[in-house]
Each structure stands twice: as C-alpha cells, then as structure tokens.
Design an enzyme around this catalytic site. Structure first.
Site, PDB file in Angstrom:
ATOM      1  CB  CYS B  85      -0.946  -0.005   1.190  1.00  0.00           C
ATOM      2  SG  CYS B  85      -1.949  -1.497   1.233  1.00  0.00           S
ATOM      3  CG  HIS B 337      -6.506   1.674   0.421  1.00  0.00           C
ATOM      4  ND1 HIS B 337      -5.323   2.161  -0.097  1.00  0.00           N
ATOM      5  CD2 HIS B 337      -6.142   0.659   1.263  1.00  0.00           C
ATOM      6  CE1 HIS B 337      -4.313   1.464   0.399  1.00  0.00           C
ATOM      7  NE2 HIS B 337      -4.783   0.550   1.213  1.00  0.00           N
TER       8      HIS B 337
END
Lengths: 389, 389
Positions: B85, B337
């Site tokens: 991420c 996200h």
C-alpha cells in the site's frame, strides 16, 4: 554525483529448483553476496528488490521487507521495482541513483523469481501481462508471437537471418555449458534449432529463453566508501555508465520494430556518461529473450551496422573466442531467465569476468563490460557499463 | 542534493468506476496533472509509476511504458515501484531522488489501481500477497485479521480505544463528504461503526478502508527549474523532508506491534531533513487502512504520546476543525484506497490544501503538511513533508 561501484555478488543456480521457495532463493543469493564482500550486515542502508510476478505466481508481493526480514537486515528501507524482464537492472539503477545522490553509501540490490512450480498457462499469462493487455494480450498475443513478428519484419527489411539466429542459440548453449550456475547443460546444433518444435514462425523452442527459478544479489557502494569497507581483496568494479530509456509498450505503436528505440536511446545515454564509443566495449551481456533479439541488440548497441548483425554472428565475432564476446554466461537462452533476477545476472557475469573468476569461460580482455536488459517487447531498456578499478 | 517541488497534480474520482480500465484511469489522471501545471509534455524526462497488483487483477504488469504510451510521452525512461500500500510514495520518493541527484529536472509520478471489477476472493488473495505468504497467508491470515491483532494488543497494553477507533471512521467519513473525489458520501455514527458487520474482532466493516478504483498523478521538478517552466500561477510546493524505512514483513517478527518501527524510523529521517519537530506540522494525511492504524500513526509520528492517541481523537484534536487535522481528504477509509494510487492521493490533498483549492474542506493553517504511507502490516513506510513557496 558520486562514483558507485559493485563490491559483492551472489547467485543461486538457475533452473528448476523444486526445493526452493521464492524466499529460499532470496536467502541463498542474498547471503552469498554479503559474504562475498565480507561486510557487516549493519553496513547495508537500503535494499532494492526486483521481482516480476511473485504476486501472481507465488501469492507474494512486497518482496522488499520479505527479503530484509529473511536476510536479517533490520529496519532498512526497501522497495521493489518492476519493468517486466528489465526489473533487475531497474532495481540496480535505482540503487545506483540513491548512492550517486549521496542518500545512502552502501545498498543491497536483489532480484528473484520462482516460476517452474507453475503450470504453463499461468506462466504464459503472467509473462503476457508485460505486453499491452487491452491491445495485444486480449486478442491473443504472447511474447513469442510478438518477437516472431519482429523477426519476420527484420527478414523483410534486411534479409533472412534464420541461420544466424540459430547460431546465437548454439553459441549461448556452448557458453552455458561452461557456467556452473546455468540451467542448460546441453550442446545443440544449428539444425536442431531450425528443426525444433515450432513456437511462432520462425521461432522454434530453441530460439526461446527459458522458464527458470533463480536469484541474484549485488552489493554496491560509493566508490570511496567501497575501498574502506571491503573485507576481501576482490577487485572493485565501477559503474562508469548508466542509461535508461523506454518506448511505447505495444508493437503497433513503435516507430520501428527492427530498431529498438529504447536500446538506442539508453545506449546513447550510457556511452555518453562513460565517455566511450561502442568499439571500446570488450564484452557484453545482452537481452536474448529470443535469438532474434540478440541480433537486434548487437546492432542497436552500435556494435555492428544495422542489417549486419547476422553476418557478425555467422563470422564468429560474438562467440566466446570472438572479437566481442556476447553472453558468455549463456544468456537468457541457456543460463536461464528467472525474470526478476535476469538483469542482475548480467551484472554478476560482468563482475565475475572482470575479477578473473569465470573459470573455464574466462575471457582475456575484460577491461570494459556492458549489460543490456530489455523489458517486454522493448518498452523498457536499462544499460550499464562497468570498468574494474 | 537539489531542492525538489511539486508543480502539478491530477486525480480521478475514487470509487467503483465500472467504465474505466486500468489504462483509462492512467490517462485521465495523467493528463489532468500535466494540464494542471501547463507544461509541454516534452519537458517530462521520466515517469515513475506505482501499481500494486495489476499483474493479477488486470493481467497488466509493465505499467511504466503502458502509461507513457497512453499519455504520449515518447521514449522516456519508466519504472514501476511496488511496496504494497506504500507503492505510491515509493514512486514519489524514487522520483524525488532522481531529481535531487540531478539526473532529471522534471519527472511525472503516477499511481493507479483497478480493483472493483474483481471478485472478493481474488481481491482478498491479491491484498494478502503483501504479507508473508509462507508464514502468514498460507495459515489463513488476511490484513483485517493482522490489524485486528494489533488492535487487541494495543487494548492490552494501553487500554481499550474502541470508541476512538469508531470516531476516526466517523471523522474521516465527515471529511470525505466534502471531497468531490471521495468514494464515500455517507455520514456515519460511532454506534453504526461499533455495531457494523463484524470482520475481525474488534474491527467491523466500518473500521476497514475501501476497495477502490482510482489514479493520481503528480509532476515534480527541481525547484529552480519549476519556477521557469510553470505555466500557471499555482503555488509551488516544496518537498522539505523525506523519510523511508522498513520493518520485518511478518507480525510475529516485529519488536512491537503497537509501535510501528518503520514509521518511527522514517519519521525521524523526514523530520531531520526538514529540520522541524512533530509539533511544527499543521496537518497530515496518515495511513488509515484500519481505524486502529490511524491511532498508532498519530502516536508513532510524535503528534501524541504513546497510549494517548485515542484520547486525542475523542477530544477532537485531529478532526477537521481540530488543532492538528488528520485525513481531511477522507483518508483510505472514506476517500478510498486504490492501492497503487493511495500514497500519491495523500500528496494530492496536501498540495490542494496548500494551494487553497480544497473548497468546503479547506483548512486555514496549511504551512507545513505531512504524508504518511504504510505498506503491508508496516513492513514499509514512506513519509514526506511539504511547505508551500
């Protein structure tokens, strides 16, 4: 920018390594590279990892911290680079930049790929993801078909080089025969290549590089720091040139598919930085994903005129005992092609040759060596030039 | 090293964008960023792309040349970074290094992820690949379970912060409500979070960040060059600090799972380079993959003492009108996200705020802004600190 040098190298054997996971490959090659230069692990400030498709083939992304944990490197920063088959030298170039910029003094670069445990369809699909999915893969293209089209176009523009392509395979198998880490240990003939199982005309199975497991790690350092920390008497190998260029990803978008724009531009940058001409290069590892690619590369790198690469091969000029030995390691064709490790494997060979550690395949003249690494159908190219100190 | 600044930004909306392919996302955000600063495309010398798992989710690796072709950028060098991420800010940091080192003057950084077209098992497996496959994933761990363990351990060491975790979600949804690009447009309450569908105790579905499609692009330049080439009157935003650190990938290998070592070390590096203290930061975007993470982060960044983050949230200190507004964009929790774009999305918000272009969510005091981006269960952390010129 500071001078940067290679001080340590390590690699696993390349091949079908059934007992190794992706992590096992990392551990073996990483520890070998660190032991090779004898530095304390705490000296390593960052780790740049290359891997092409562990996310799909081994359910393993985020290989940076995986590797730093497995090698016991603590809280150092890590990242993974990916640019298809050029992923390895992208990690190397990123590490080189970081050291050249003065951000870090000592950096570990690693590349690993685990492929042979997967089925052929999964490997083929994973490899094809390096092309343009929407415009190429979805309509049936795979890399052998893309490079076969490049070969056919080359035949049309410059004449048929089928014989020379086959000779590239023969010579690379000959070289791999002398490389203890190589996957292929089988000498072949031009006839065997030409009559091999057809893959995408004119390519037979012998024109194609291998599916391999393997890992390579390299320790680099600012050259002035290298001299202080190196615990062995091994030769320090300086990076005197580096070039990185791209091209459109799809074959249909390229200005030419017989002159690879990414190679031409990256070579120009690397030669300029090294302040040398192509004729100054003594030996090179070039990206022979298919035999036709090796011919394109030796032309695009300025070693031979465009259209003359095939003759150069047939005249033995790039053989191990030729004027400009190419792929003495065996290349992707015969040493093996564990995608994320491949670019670093080229650097491993250049350093090994410059140190005089290449055993039966040792070259005499290794003053200046070059590595040329392509990604996809030449959407990415990274070139590095080295000189021993 | 040279000073480096952000001069252009562009992003797509985040959400379930059914009509967009991965390439479509790249094209929209990339062109917006280039138009935002008004520079000629030929000025761009390199493209650093972030993507987490296009190879598995969209059969598309090698996103560097894919993007450069789609944006018409010619033969420029490209590479992809991946660190779970944190992939987006890894691309940003690599680009920053290249410009700081003087290798390039103007670089485009992009991040994109296409997720919502896939099934939940494929998304979950793809995400899990950012953990240690052999030691965590194979035995059943997924990210919600890993962060739930961190929450449970935090409760044990510092007391129960369930209420504060829920408040983080509420505040981030409130912020996203004012962000036109955010995925979530729904205000929620603490009770809704606590009684939400259970995922991994104590986390409910409202404690978890989103599955999103989206892309963000950023143009950076050497600050002295930025002043010459910028065609708009927009404020130039300087990178005054950058830090990058790692940690072991597996939860079981970490010294602590309630103080994230990668954040602590990266923050130390970034604050030192910027020559500031945590109290000098006016606002920040931090990595709220789960609500507990936001609490850990504001402590590990030095904004609040360890164990006091929950109280700070309940006292409203990090709300939009608080002393230190956190995740005014809506964060991963409510803006969305799209993994490869997330880190750059944080920078997009900081720049938007510093330019005074944040509309209804505009903050008053935006002198110094910070972005904090984690990869995996904090195996990677990249922190950047910005100041408007």
């Amino acid at each position: 920018m500071r001078s940067v040098s290679v001080i340590g190298i390590g690699e696993t054997k390349f091949g079908k390594l059934d007992s190794y996971s992706l992590k096992d490959l990392v551990v073996e090659a990483g520890n070998k590279a660190i032991e090779d230069c004898g530095i304390d692990k705490n000296t390593i400030e960052a780790l740049y990892m290359s891997n092409f498709n562990g996310s799909y083939w081994s359910t393993q992304s985020h290989i940076g911290p995986l590797a730093s944990e497995a090698l016991g490197l603590g809280n150092i920063p890590t990242l993974r680079t990916e640019g298809a088959c050029a992923s390895g030298t992208l990690a190397f170039r990123t590490a080189w930049m970081a050291v050249a910029a003065g951000i870090y003094d000592v950096v570990l670069v690693g590349g690993a790929e685990k492929m042979t445990h997967q089925t052929t369809p999964i490997i083929t699909t994973g490899l094809a993801s390096a092309a343009d999915y929407e415009n190429e893969v979805k309509v049936g293209a795979t890399f052998p078909s893309l490079f076969a089209m490049m070969a056919q176009r080359y035949f049309y523009e410059y004449g048929n080089v089928r014989e020379a392509m086959a000779m590239c395979a023969v010579q690379n198998h000959d070289n791999a025969y002398l490389n203890p880490d190589a996957q292929m240990k089988k000498k072949i003939t031009v006839d065997m290549v030409k009559s091999g199982f057809p893959v995408a005309d004119p390519l037979t199975v012998f024109d194609c590089s291998l599916v391999s497991d393997g890992a390579v790690f390299i320790v680099i350092a600012a050259t002035d720091v290298a001299k202080q920390i190196l615990k062995t008497k091994k030769r320090i190998i300086e990076v005197i040139g580096s070039g990185h260029a791209g091209d459109v990803i799809s074959l249909s978008g390229k200005k030419s598919i017989t002159t690879l724009g990414a190679t031409v531009k990256a070579a120009e940058e690397a030669y300029k930085m090294a302040n040398i001409k192509p004729t100054d290069v003594n030996f090179a590892e070039v990206h022979d994903c298919f035999t036709i690619t090796q011919i394109l590369n030796v032309e695009d790198l300025g070693f031979f005129e465009k259209g003359k690469g095939g003759n150069a091969v047939l005249e033995g000029l790039i053989a191990r005992d030729g004027k400009l030995p190419i792929n003495v390691s065996g290349g992707l064709k015969a040493k093996g092609h564990p995608i994320g490790a491949t670019g670093l494997s080229m650097i491993y060979e250049v350093v090994t040759q410059m140190r005089g550690e290449a055993g039966e395949r040792q070259l005499k003249n290794t003053d200046i060596g070059l590595t040329h690494n392509l990604g996809g159908s030449a959407g990415t190219c990274v070139i590095n030039i080295f000189k021993g100190l």
